[in-house]
Design an enzyme around this catalytic site. Sequence first.
Site, short mmCIF file in Angstrom:
data_model
loop_
_atom_site.label_atom_id
_atom_site.label_comp_id
_atom_site.label_asym_id
_atom_site.label_seq_id
_atom_site.Cartn_x
_atom_site.Cartn_y
_atom_site.Cartn_z
N LYS A 1 72.44 0.11 30.65
CA LYS A 1 73.76 -0.18 29.99
C LYS A 1 74.55 1.01 29.67
O LYS A 1 75.70 1.37 29.86
CB LYS A 1 73.86 -0.90 28.66
CG LYS A 1 73.37 -2.32 28.94
CD LYS A 1 73.59 -3.13 27.63
CE LYS A 1 72.85 -2.69 26.56
NZ LYS A 1 71.15 -2.78 26.43
N ARG B 1 62.51 7.95 30.54
CA ARG B 1 64.01 8.13 29.95
C ARG B 1 64.38 9.33 29.02
O ARG B 1 63.65 9.51 28.10
CB ARG B 1 64.58 6.79 29.33
CG ARG B 1 66.14 6.76 28.91
CD ARG B 1 66.52 5.41 28.80
NE ARG B 1 66.35 4.88 27.58
CZ ARG B 1 67.29 3.76 27.18
NH1 ARG B 1 68.03 3.21 28.04
NH2 ARG B 1 67.15 3.29 25.92
N ARG C 1 60.87 -4.39 21.65
CA ARG C 1 62.37 -4.38 21.81
C ARG C 1 62.60 -5.50 22.94
O ARG C 1 63.58 -6.07 22.59
CB ARG C 1 62.82 -3.17 22.15
CG ARG C 1 62.80 -1.91 21.12
CD ARG C 1 63.42 -0.67 21.64
NE ARG C 1 64.72 -0.66 21.85
CZ ARG C 1 65.31 0.31 22.72
NH1 ARG C 1 64.56 1.24 23.45
NH2 ARG C 1 66.76 0.32 22.78
P1 AMP Z 1 70.63 0.95 21.92
O1 AMP Z 1 70.63 2.48 21.94
O2 AMP Z 1 71.74 0.20 22.30
O3 AMP Z 1 69.38 0.26 22.65
O4 AMP Z 1 70.02 0.66 20.45
C1 AMP Z 1 69.11 1.30 19.74
C2 AMP Z 1 68.74 0.28 18.49
O5 AMP Z 1 69.60 0.15 17.62
C3 AMP Z 1 68.34 -1.37 18.89
O6 AMP Z 1 66.96 -1.19 19.27
C4 AMP Z 1 68.40 -1.54 17.53
O7 AMP Z 1 67.45 -1.44 16.41
C5 AMP Z 1 69.77 -0.93 16.92
N1 AMP Z 1 70.95 -1.48 17.28
C6 AMP Z 1 72.20 -1.09 18.21
N2 AMP Z 1 72.91 -2.01 18.42
C7 AMP Z 1 72.73 -2.96 17.47
C8 AMP Z 1 73.23 -4.34 17.27
N3 AMP Z 1 74.31 -4.75 17.76
N4 AMP Z 1 72.80 -4.98 16.27
C9 AMP Z 1 71.45 -4.88 15.71
N5 AMP Z 1 70.83 -3.51 15.87
C10 AMP Z 1 71.44 -2.96 16.76
#
Ligand code: AMP
Length: 215
Positions: free
Chosen positions: A13, A127, A171
């Site tokens: 993404k 990554r 996750r």
């Molecule tokens: P990402 O970089 O989008 O994979 O986000 C890393 C981490 O941030 C996730 O595993 C969640 O712990 C937290 N996080 C990011 N976006 C959200 C969201 N919309 N709601 C809740 N937690 C989030």
Amino acid sequence: MRIILLGAPGSGKGTQAVVISQRLKIPHISTGDIFRSNIKNGTELGKKAKEYMDKGLLVPDELTIDIVKDRLQQEDCKNGFILDGFPRTIPQAEYLDNALKEMGIKLDIALNIHVPDEEIIKRMSGRRVCPKCGMTYHTENNPPKKGNLCDGCGSEVVQRDDDKEETVIKRLKTYHDQTEPLIDYYTKQGIVVKVDGTAGIEATTQDVFNALGVK
Ligand code: AMP
């Protein structure tokens, strides 16, 4: 254009969002990046978010919703935006629907970048991410051109704590339990387009632009 990205963590993404954002000249809003920058700056929000992120859990909705609300109201979102990592729960999606309704706008498309779990676990171990500009890399499939320095801004790229294998497995479980139901939610709104996220970065980008109707 107003776009949300629905893939699992590690589906690519972030990589696709950076390209879409540059090509369509719309801001890339990543809640994960916002949390990470708060952690780096030692804010209260960062301290709270880190507890959940390190465990592979979602940050509670009440902490997440406010930051998105503020961000969407900024001037640069007027002509569209790409939301990467938000919404991730049904209450977040309902909140977003209401917020957009109040602003008199609608989402155009929810891109579901699909990648099987086994592939995601393999990908995540390699990554790397630029802590400064957010560009993502992979040690094997997409390394930076010069050593471990970001192609965009020259900063040293790093492995995120939450990319470690045991956290990745948690996750993925969180994704299946809490985020996958959004595919149905947005299918009912008729805006989901599924893209194969295993085809390689450039082929996936091409599929994404085809889905968006961008030549
Ligand atoms: P990402 O970089 O989008 O994979 O986000 C890393 C981490 O941030 C996730 O595993 C969640 O712990 C937290 N996080 C990011 N976006 C959200 C969201 N919309 N709601 C809740 N937690 C989030």
